[in-house]
Write an enzyme that holds these catalytic residues in place. Structure first.
Site, short mmCIF file in Angstrom:
data_model
loop_
_atom_site.label_atom_id
_atom_site.label_comp_id
_atom_site.label_asym_id
_atom_site.label_seq_id
_atom_site.Cartn_x
_atom_site.Cartn_y
_atom_site.Cartn_z
N ALA A 1 -5.68 9.93 9.47
CA ALA A 1 -6.89 10.74 9.66
C ALA A 1 -7.89 10.54 8.53
O ALA A 1 -8.59 11.46 8.14
CB ALA A 1 -6.52 12.21 9.80
N GLY A 2 -7.96 9.32 8.01
CA GLY A 2 -9.03 9.00 7.08
C GLY A 2 -10.26 8.56 7.85
O GLY A 2 -10.39 8.84 9.05
N GLY A 3 -11.15 7.86 7.19
CA GLY A 3 -12.40 7.45 7.83
C GLY A 3 -12.19 6.65 9.11
O GLY A 3 -12.85 6.89 10.12
N GLY B 1 -9.45 6.48 11.12
CA GLY B 1 -8.80 7.30 12.15
C GLY B 1 -9.77 8.29 12.76
O GLY B 1 -9.82 8.46 13.98
N PHE C 1 -24.55 -2.44 -6.75
CA PHE C 1 -23.09 -2.47 -6.83
C PHE C 1 -22.66 -3.90 -7.11
O PHE C 1 -23.44 -4.84 -6.95
CB PHE C 1 -22.49 -1.99 -5.50
CG PHE C 1 -21.63 -0.76 -5.63
CD1 PHE C 1 -22.11 0.39 -6.23
CD2 PHE C 1 -20.33 -0.74 -5.11
CE1 PHE C 1 -21.31 1.52 -6.33
CE2 PHE C 1 -19.54 0.39 -5.21
CZ PHE C 1 -20.02 1.52 -5.82
N ASP D 1 2.62 3.03 5.21
CA ASP D 1 3.58 3.42 6.25
C ASP D 1 3.36 2.66 7.56
O ASP D 1 4.32 2.22 8.20
CB ASP D 1 3.50 4.93 6.51
CG ASP D 1 3.70 5.76 5.25
OD1 ASP D 1 4.27 5.22 4.27
OD2 ASP D 1 3.29 6.93 5.24
N GLN E 1 -6.38 -5.92 -4.74
CA GLN E 1 -7.47 -5.79 -5.70
C GLN E 1 -7.12 -4.83 -6.83
O GLN E 1 -6.63 -3.73 -6.58
CB GLN E 1 -8.72 -5.25 -4.99
CG GLN E 1 -9.90 -5.05 -5.92
CD GLN E 1 -11.17 -4.77 -5.15
OE1 GLN E 1 -11.40 -3.65 -4.71
NE2 GLN E 1 -11.99 -5.78 -4.97
N HIS F 1 -8.90 -2.68 -9.51
CA HIS F 1 -10.22 -2.17 -9.85
C HIS F 1 -10.38 -2.22 -11.37
O HIS F 1 -9.47 -1.81 -12.09
CB HIS F 1 -10.37 -0.73 -9.36
CG HIS F 1 -11.79 -0.23 -9.36
ND1 HIS F 1 -12.46 0.07 -10.52
CD2 HIS F 1 -12.65 0.00 -8.35
CE1 HIS F 1 -13.68 0.47 -10.21
NE2 HIS F 1 -13.83 0.44 -8.90
N LEU G 1 -9.36 6.35 -10.62
CA LEU G 1 -10.57 5.55 -10.43
C LEU G 1 -11.80 6.10 -11.16
O LEU G 1 -12.08 7.28 -11.10
CB LEU G 1 -10.86 5.50 -8.92
CG LEU G 1 -12.11 4.77 -8.47
CD1 LEU G 1 -11.97 3.28 -8.72
CD2 LEU G 1 -12.36 5.03 -6.98
N GLU H 1 -17.32 2.11 -9.49
CA GLU H 1 -18.19 1.00 -9.84
C GLU H 1 -19.64 1.48 -9.96
O GLU H 1 -20.45 0.86 -10.64
CB GLU H 1 -18.08 -0.05 -8.71
CG GLU H 1 -18.77 -1.35 -9.00
CD GLU H 1 -18.24 -2.44 -8.07
OE1 GLU H 1 -17.03 -2.71 -8.10
OE2 GLU H 1 -19.04 -3.00 -7.30
N ARG I 1 -15.24 -7.45 -8.56
CA ARG I 1 -14.16 -6.74 -9.24
C ARG I 1 -13.07 -7.66 -9.78
O ARG I 1 -12.54 -7.43 -10.86
CB ARG I 1 -13.53 -5.73 -8.29
CG ARG I 1 -14.46 -4.58 -8.03
CD ARG I 1 -13.90 -3.62 -7.02
NE ARG I 1 -14.84 -2.52 -6.83
CZ ARG I 1 -14.69 -1.57 -5.91
NH1 ARG I 1 -13.67 -1.60 -5.09
NH2 ARG I 1 -15.58 -0.62 -5.80
N HIS J 1 -5.69 -1.10 -6.76
CA HIS J 1 -6.69 -0.30 -6.07
C HIS J 1 -6.71 -0.49 -4.56
O HIS J 1 -6.66 0.46 -3.80
CB HIS J 1 -8.06 -0.64 -6.65
CG HIS J 1 -9.19 0.15 -6.08
ND1 HIS J 1 -9.23 1.52 -6.14
CD2 HIS J 1 -10.34 -0.24 -5.46
CE1 HIS J 1 -10.35 1.95 -5.57
NE2 HIS J 1 -11.03 0.90 -5.14
N GLU K 1 -8.05 0.24 5.97
CA GLU K 1 -7.39 -0.52 4.91
C GLU K 1 -6.04 -1.09 5.35
O GLU K 1 -5.60 -2.12 4.84
CB GLU K 1 -7.22 0.33 3.65
CG GLU K 1 -6.82 -0.50 2.43
CD GLU K 1 -6.79 0.31 1.13
OE1 GLU K 1 -7.40 1.39 1.09
OE2 GLU K 1 -6.16 -0.16 0.17
N ARG L 1 -12.49 -7.85 -2.08
CA ARG L 1 -13.45 -6.97 -1.43
C ARG L 1 -14.56 -6.57 -2.39
O ARG L 1 -14.31 -6.32 -3.57
CB ARG L 1 -12.75 -5.70 -0.95
CG ARG L 1 -13.70 -4.67 -0.39
CD ARG L 1 -12.98 -3.48 0.19
NE ARG L 1 -12.34 -2.62 -0.80
CZ ARG L 1 -13.00 -1.76 -1.58
NH1 ARG L 1 -14.32 -1.67 -1.53
NH2 ARG L 1 -12.34 -0.99 -2.43
N LEU M 1 -15.67 1.58 2.66
CA LEU M 1 -16.10 2.70 3.50
C LEU M 1 -16.79 2.17 4.75
O LEU M 1 -16.68 2.74 5.83
CB LEU M 1 -17.03 3.64 2.72
CG LEU M 1 -16.37 4.53 1.66
CD1 LEU M 1 -17.40 5.45 1.01
CD2 LEU M 1 -15.23 5.35 2.23
#
Lengths: 566, 321
Positions: free
Chosen positions: A11-13, A15, A116, A211, A230, A232, A242, A245, A276, A345, A369, A380, A386
Site C-alpha cells: 500500500a505504498g505509492g 499499490g 536534483f 517480501d 543503490q 545513497h 536518509l 538529495e 548518486r 538505499h 520498487e 536510479r 516516486l
C-alpha cells in the site's frame, strides 16, 4: 476462501495508485493487502521530490528527462519504458495535484521545481522535504474517497499460480495469526525494495525486506538486474537515515577533512549533483584515502554543509532534515555541518516485469520498487522513484482491469496453504541453535563486504559462500513466541528468511557481470563493457533450489551508449 | 562512551490470554544516543522475543511506533533514552501502549476506531471546478500564502498520539478527534476544495465545540502540528457559514461582544448569552455564592482605559485571519 477480482499487495505509492485506477471501474472487487497500515508504507519516507518535465522553472521536455534518465542508468534502462514514464510524468503530477497534493509553489502559484542529481534542469517537483509523505497521504485520502477495501496488517507468504496463470496468494492475518488462501484473477505486487539486506546500514524501513520479490523467486519466476543496489550518498552517520538529495539540490556542499569540496575531483561540472553512484564512490574514496572524519565510536564520515544556505531557506525547504539531524545526530544544520556517509538505499533490480507491469505469469503484475521494468537500469536518478511508482502503479492497475474483465478465476491449489502452514510450523519446532539478531547482522556484514559500493571477484565469491552458509544456518532459527496474536517474532523471522533468499540473487549476477556499470562498481573490472554486458541479468530458482543465471537484451530506441561524464 | 544501566518497565497484555495487563521489568545497558525503539528491539533480540510492538521507518515519518514513555506519547524511534532519563531524573523508563484505543497486544493498539472516524469526515479533496482544471494539461494555481494556511496540517503522520491524549475523546463518543478535525480544517482552507468553509459543518456534526482547548494534542504531536489551532479556526468558519445558533458559537460571540462593549469579560451576562435563561438557572448557585463572597461584578461594566485601541487591534486581527 477470500476472493477478489484484483488483489494488490502493498500500500505504498504503487499499490495505492493501482488501487485508485481499479476503483474507477465500478463493479470490480478489489482489495489492497499490506503488512502495515497504508500510510506507514515506505513511500512516505521519500523526501526530495518527483521528476517531471513541467518546465515551470526552466524550459524542459520529456525527451531531455528521458535522456538524463538513460544516461543516469549507465544505459542499462529499457528506453521504451523510460520514454513512456517521462512522457506520462507531467500529466500524472497534475493528476495528483488535482487530488489535493500540497506541492511547494512558485510565487505565481505554479508547482515549484528544484535541481536534483544527474538532471540537466530543475525538474524535481517537491513539497518541502516531505514529498513522499504528502503523496502517500493524498493517495490514501483518494482511496478512502473511492471506497477501496484494505486488508491492513496482513503478511504475504506465497504466490499461487499454475505455471501459466496466477490463482492468488497465501497470506497471514497478523492480528489473528491465521493463514488464508486468497483467490484473485489478478495480483499486483507492490511490495517495495529489499535494501534491508544491508541491515546494519540502510535508509530503508525495518520492513523493506523484499517480501514480494522473495515470494516471486520461490514461485520459480524471474528476477532481473538484482546486482544493482543503490547506495545513497548521504545517510546520517550513526543510523544511515536518509538526508535528501534535495539538500544538495538546494546548494549543500560535501566537505572532507581538508575542508575541500572534494566533488571537484570526481565530477567537476555537476559537483555535488552528480548521480548518486558517483557521489557515493567519491565519499568512500575520500574516507579510504584518509580524508574523512572519524568519531570516538569509530564511525567514519564526511560533512554535508548547509550553513551557507541560511536559516530561512533551511527552515522553509528542509525542515524535516533539520529535525532529523537534531534528533538523531544532535546537530543543528543551521549551526553545524551534518556528518554523513553512504547508506544502502534503493533496489534497482527486482521482479522481471514489462512496461505494463506484466510478469511471465498471466494476471501477475509487479510495480514500484519491487519491480524491474527497467527504468533505472544500473543507477536510479533522484526523483525518479516516486515517478516510477505512480506511473507503473497506474499502468499495471489499468492493464489488470482489462485483463480481469475478460478472464475467470484460475483453479487454486489449496495444498499451497498447507505448505505455508507447515513451513511456519517448522519454525516453532526448530532447535534454536541460531539467533535471529546475530544472523541478520552477519548477513549485513557479508553483503557490505562482498556486494557493497566497491566490489571484486574474490570478495564476492567469499560472500556467496557465506550467504549460502547463512541460509543453511537459518534452518536452525526458532520462533520462541508461541502466541498467534501479532507474533512479531514470527514476522521478523519470515522477513529475515526473505532477505537471505534475496541476498544470494544479488551476489550471483554481481560475480558474473565482469564490468563496472552504475552502482555495480568492480575494482577488478573498472570499465563499462558494452560489448559483453549491455544486457539485463535474469536469476531464477530451479526446481532443485539452485539459482540459474541468464541474460536478456536491453531495449535501445534512440539513445546510443556513450561515456558517462558529469 | 557513556553507558547507563536502565530499568525498563513495560506494560504487557494479550487479551486472548491474560486476565489483565501487567508490567514486566527488563534491565539493559544503554549507550548514549540509543533510542527507545532500539532499546525495545534489543530487549526483544536478547531477552524476550515475545515482546510485541510496532515499528517501521525508524525515522519519524511513518507513525508506527508511538508509545507512552513515562506517561507521555512519543515516537519510540526518535526518542533518546538518555534524554528521557535526564528529563525525569530517573534510571527507569515505563513504556505503555497509547490510551483511548484498545490494546491488541502489549504496546500495539487498535487504530481502526480513530481511522474509521476520520473516514466518516470526508478526509479528501473535493475538487472545485472553478479552480481545479478539467484536463491534465494544466495545474491549479495555489499561491504560497494560500498553501501556508494548511501546509502545517499536512505534516500529520496519523500516529494517533494526539488522539490518545485527547480529553474530549475520552468523554464524548461522538467527538471527531484532534487529527481528524484538523484534517477537516486542512481541506476547508485549501483553495482547490469545493466544499470550503462548508466543511466546518462536518466539524460541527462531530462535536468540535466539545474540544476543551487543553492543548495536549499540540503538546504531544511529534511533528509539531497543532490540531487544536485547526479546530479553533474550524469553529470560526462555522460561525461564518451561519452555524451561530448553538451554545459554542453563542459563547464565542458573547466573549466577542463583551470585549466590544467594555474590553473586559462580562461573566454575569456570559451564561445568559451562551445558554439563555437555562444557562442563568444552571449557574445560579455559583452566581449567588459569588455575590455573597463579593466576587461578582455588576452586569453593566465600564469600558477599560484605551478601549478604542483594543477595538482597533481586534479589527486588525480579524482582517489578518
Amino acid at each position: 476462501m477470500l476472493q477478489f477480482d484484483i488483489l494488490i499487495v502493498g500500500a505504498g505509492g504503487a499499490g495505492l495508485y493501482a488501487a485508485l485506477e481499479t476503483s474507477r471501474r465500478k463493479g470490480l472487487s478489489v482489495a489492497v493487502l499490506s503488512k502495515v497500515y497504508p500510510t506507514r508504507s515506505h513511500t512516505g519516507a521519500a523526501q526530495g521530490g518527483i521528476n517531471a518535465a513541467l518546465g515551470n522553472v526552466a524550459p524542459d521536455s520529456p525527451e531531455k528527462h528521458a535522456y538524463d534518465t538513460v544516461k543516469g542508468s549507465d544505459f542499462l534502462a529499457d528506453q521504451d519504458a523510460v520514454e513512456l514514464m517521462c512522457e506520462m510524468a507531467p500529466k500524472i503530477i497534475r493528476e495528483m495535484e488535482h487530488m489535493g497534493l500540497p506541492f511547494s509553489r512558485l510565487r505565481d502559484g505554479r508547482i515549484a521545481q528544484r535541481p536534483f542529481g544527474g538532471a540537466s534542469f530543475p525538474r524535481t517537483c517537491y513539497a518541502a522535504d516531505k514529498t513522499g509523505h504528502v503523496m502517500l497521504q493524498t493517495l490514501y485520502e483518494q482511496c478512502l474517497k473511492n471506497g477501496v477495501r484494505f486488508l491492513n496488517e496482513w503478511f504475504l507468504l506465497s504466490i499461487v499460480h499454475n505455471g501459466e496463470r496466477v490463482s492468488g496468494v497465501v497470506a497471514m492475518d497478523l492480528r489473528s495469526g491465521e493463514i488464508h488462501g486468497i483467490r484473485a484473477k489478478a495480483v499486483i505486487l507492490a511490495t517495495g525494495g529489499h535494501a534491508r539486506v544491508y541491515w546494519n546500514r540502510t535508509s530503508n524501513a525495518l520492513g523493506n525486506t523484499g517480501d514480494g520479490t522473495a515470494a516471486v523467486l520461490r514461485a520459480g519466476l524471474p528476477l532481473k538486474d538484482m546486482e544493482f543496489v543503490q547506495f545513497h550518498p548521504t545517510g546520517l552517520r550513526r543510523t544511515g537515515i536518509l538526508v535528501t538529495e534535495g539538500a544538495r539540490g538546494e546548494g549543500g556542499y560535501l566537505i572532507n577533512s581538508k575542508g575541500e569540496r572534494f566533488m571537484k575531483r570526481y565530477a567537476p561540472e555537476k559537483m555535488e549533483l552528480a548521480p548518486r553512484d558517483m557521489v557515493s564512490r567519491a565519499i568512500e574514496t575520500e574516507i579510504l584515502e584518509g580524508r574523512g572524519f572519524k568519531d570516538d565510536e569509530g564511525n567514519e564520515f564526511v560533512y554535508l554543509d548547509l550553513r551557507h544556505l541560511g536559516r530561512k531557506k533551511i527552515l522553509e525547504r528542509l525542515p524535516q532534515i533539520r529535525e532529523l539531524a537534531i534528533d538523531f545526530e544532535g546537530v543543528d544544520p543551521i549551526e553545524e555541518p551534518i556528518p554523513v556517509r553512504p547508506t544502502a538505499h534503493y533496489s534497482m533490480g527486482g521482479i522481471d516485469a514489462d512496461k505494463l507491469g506484466r510478469t511471465p505469469i498471466k494476471g501477475l503484475y509487479a510495480a514500484g520498487e519491487c519491480a524491474c521494468i527497467s527504468v533505472h537500469g544500473a543507477n536510479r536518478l533522484g526523483g525518479n522513484s516516486l515517478l516510477d511508482i505512480v506511473v507503473f502503479g497506474k499502468l499495471s492497475g489499468e492493464d489488470a482491469v482489462n485483463y480481469v474483465s475478460e478472464t475467470g478465476f484460475a483453479p487454486f491449489d489449496e495444498s499451497e496453504i498447507k505448505r505455508e502452514e507447515e513451513r511456519i510450523d517448522s519454525l516453532f519446532s526448530s532447535d534454536g541453535k541460531e539467533k535471529l539478531a546475530d544472523l541478520r547482522s552477519e548477513l549485513s556484514d557479508v553483503m557490505s563486504y562482498g556486494a557493497g559500493i566497491f566490489r571484486e571477484e574474490k570478495r564476492m565469491k567469499e560472500a556467496l559462500e557465506k550467504v549460502r552458509e547463512i541460509k543453511e544456518r537459518a534452518k536452525h532459527l526458532k520462533v520462541y513466541d508461541g502466541e498467534r496474536t501479532f507474533n512479531t517474532n514470527l514476522q521478523q523471522t519470515l522477513e529475515f528468511l526473505n532477505l537471505v533468499d534475496i541476498a544470494e540473487t544479488i551476489v550471483l549476477p554481481a560475480i558474473e557481470r565482469k564490468e563496472s556499470r552504475g552502482a555495480h562498481y568492480r575494482t577488478d573490472y573498472p570499465k563499462r563493457d558494452d560489448e559483453n554486458f549491455l544486457k539485463h541479468s535474469i536469476v531464477e530458482r530451479g526446481e532443485d533450489g539452485e539459482l540459474r543465471l541468464s541474460w536478456k537484451p536491453v531495449v535501445i530506441t534512440k539513445y546510443q551508449p556513450e561515456e558517462r561524464k558529469y | 562512551m557513556e553507558k547507563r544501566e536502565v530499568l525498563f518497565r513495560i506494560k504487557r497484555f494479550n487479551p486472548k490470554k491474560d486476565e489483565k495487563p501487567y508490567y514486566r521489568e527488563y534491565r539493559l545497558t544503554v549507550p548514549k544516543g540509543m533510542t527507545v525503539l532500539e532499546a525495545l528491539q534489543q530487549i526483544k533480540d536478547t531477552q524476550d522475543p515475545t515482546l510485541a510492538f510496532r515499528a517501521f521507518c525508524r525515522s519519524a515519518i511513518c507513525g508506527s511506533c508511538a508509545v507512552k514513555v513515562n506517561g507521555f506519547p512519543k515516537l519510540a524511534c526518535k526518542t533518546q533514552v538518555f534524554n528521557e532519563l535526564d528529563k525525569f531524573g530517573t534510571d527507569t523508563l515505563t513504556l505503555e501502549p497509547l490510551d483511548n484505543m484498545e490494546v491488541i497486544r502489549d504496546l500495539i493498539v487498535d487504530w481502526d476506531r480513530p481511522l474509521k472516524r476520520m473516514e466518516e469526515m470526508k478526509p479528501y479533496l473535493v475538487p472545485d471546478p472553478e479552480v481545479v482544471p478539467r484536463t491534465l494539461d494544466e495545474e491549479s494555481r495555489v499561491y504560497p500564502n494560500e498553501l501556508k494556511k494548511f501546509d502545517s496540517f499536512t505534516d500529520c503522520i496519523l500516529c494517533t498520539s494526539c488522539f490518545s491524549s485527547c480529553t474530549a475523546t475520552q468523554l464524548d463518543e461522538n467527538y471527531g478527534g484532534p487529527f481528524q478535525l484538523a484534517r477537516v480544517y486542512r481541506f476547508a482552507v485549501d483553495p482547490r476544495d469545493a466544499l470550503k468553509a462548508e466543511r466546518s459543518k462536518i466539524g460541527y456534526a462531530f462535536d468540535m465545540w466539545n474540544c476543551v482547548r487543553c492543548n495536549r494534542c499540540a503538546d504531544v504531536c511529534p511533528k509539531h502540528v497543532s490540531p487544536v489551532d485547526g479546530i479553533m479556526k474550524l469553529r470560526g468558519l462555522s460561525i461564518e457559514v451561519g452555524l451561530k445558533d448553538n451554545p459554542g458559537a453563542r459563547h464565542v460571540m458573547a466573549f466577542y461582544k463583551s470585549l466590544l462593549e467594555s474590553g473586559m469579560l462580562n461573566e454575569v451576562l456570559l451564561p445568559l448569552r451562551t445558554k439563555g435563561i437555562k444557562g442563568v438557572l444552571e449557574n445560579l448557585p455559583v452566581g449567588i455564592k459569588m455575590i455573597l463572597k463579593g466576587k461578582a461584578h455588576s452586569p453593566v461594566m465600564k469600558p477599560i482605559a484605551e478601549h478604542e485601541t483594543l477595538i482597533k487591534v481586534m479589527k486588525a486581527a480579524m482582517e489578518v485571519e
